[in-house]
Scaffold this motif. Structure first.
Motif: not given
Length: 174
Positions: A45-59
């Motif tokens: 709900a927080e992301l604007d997924l109408s466009e490409p989004c980058l999700i950085l995983y915790n390493f």
């Protein structure tokens, strides 16, 4: 490497790459840290997924020791590029899948470019010097939530762990 340096590097990529243009101040939140499972738990709900989004995983990391003098921290890292798609339009799904793969690949290309800059002595995060293209693995991911799909890019980076693992007598009550 510290967590801040890792997260800041990728947030800057999301802010500066024209196909993402993360800018939460203008309601274009297209970068976050976490994982796909957290998207299902409300992060979406927080992301604007109408466009490409980058999700950085915790390493995830582990210490390695070549010999008594060389200790390293191997960090298994990942990011995902995701976007909402119209699931009934298979042509659109295929087109967006290709676009998202190209975006993820462009980010890997940026990391290779920054590795070259680091080798030339230019300012780049220290972890980028150990990035190896041979460690990159791509996996198609989807269905995330209602209608998001994308690509997961996994890779390894390393840092010296000698300083982290140095015993300092003054830090202990022994």
């Amino acid at each position: 490497m510290i967590v801040y340096e890792y997260q800041n590097y990728f947030e800057n990529i999301a802010r500066n790459y024209r196909k993402i243009l993360h800018n939460p101040e203008e309601d274009r939140k297209r970068f976050t840290t976490g994982n796909i499972e957290e998207l299902l738990g409300g992060l979406k709900a927080e992301l604007d997924l109408s466009e490409p989004c980058l999700i950085l995983y915790n390493f995830e990391g582990r210490f390695l020791e070549d010999d008594a003098e060389a200790k390293r921290l191997l960090m298994q890292s990942a990011f995902a590029i995701v976007q909402d798609v119209e699931e009934t339009d298979f042509e659109d799904m295929d087109k967006k899948s290709d676009e998202l793969f190209q975006i993820g690949s462009a980010i890997i290309g940026k990391m290779l470019h920054d590795r070259e800059l680091h080798a030339e002595g230019k300012k780049c995060p220290s972890f980028i010097s150990t990035f190896s293209l041979d460690s990159v693995k791509q996996t198609y991911v989807g269905r995330i939530g209602d209608s998001s799909y994308g690509w997961l890019f996994e890779f390894d980076i390393q840092n010296s762990a000698n300083e982290l693992l140095t015993y300092r007598e003054e830090e202990w009550n022994e």
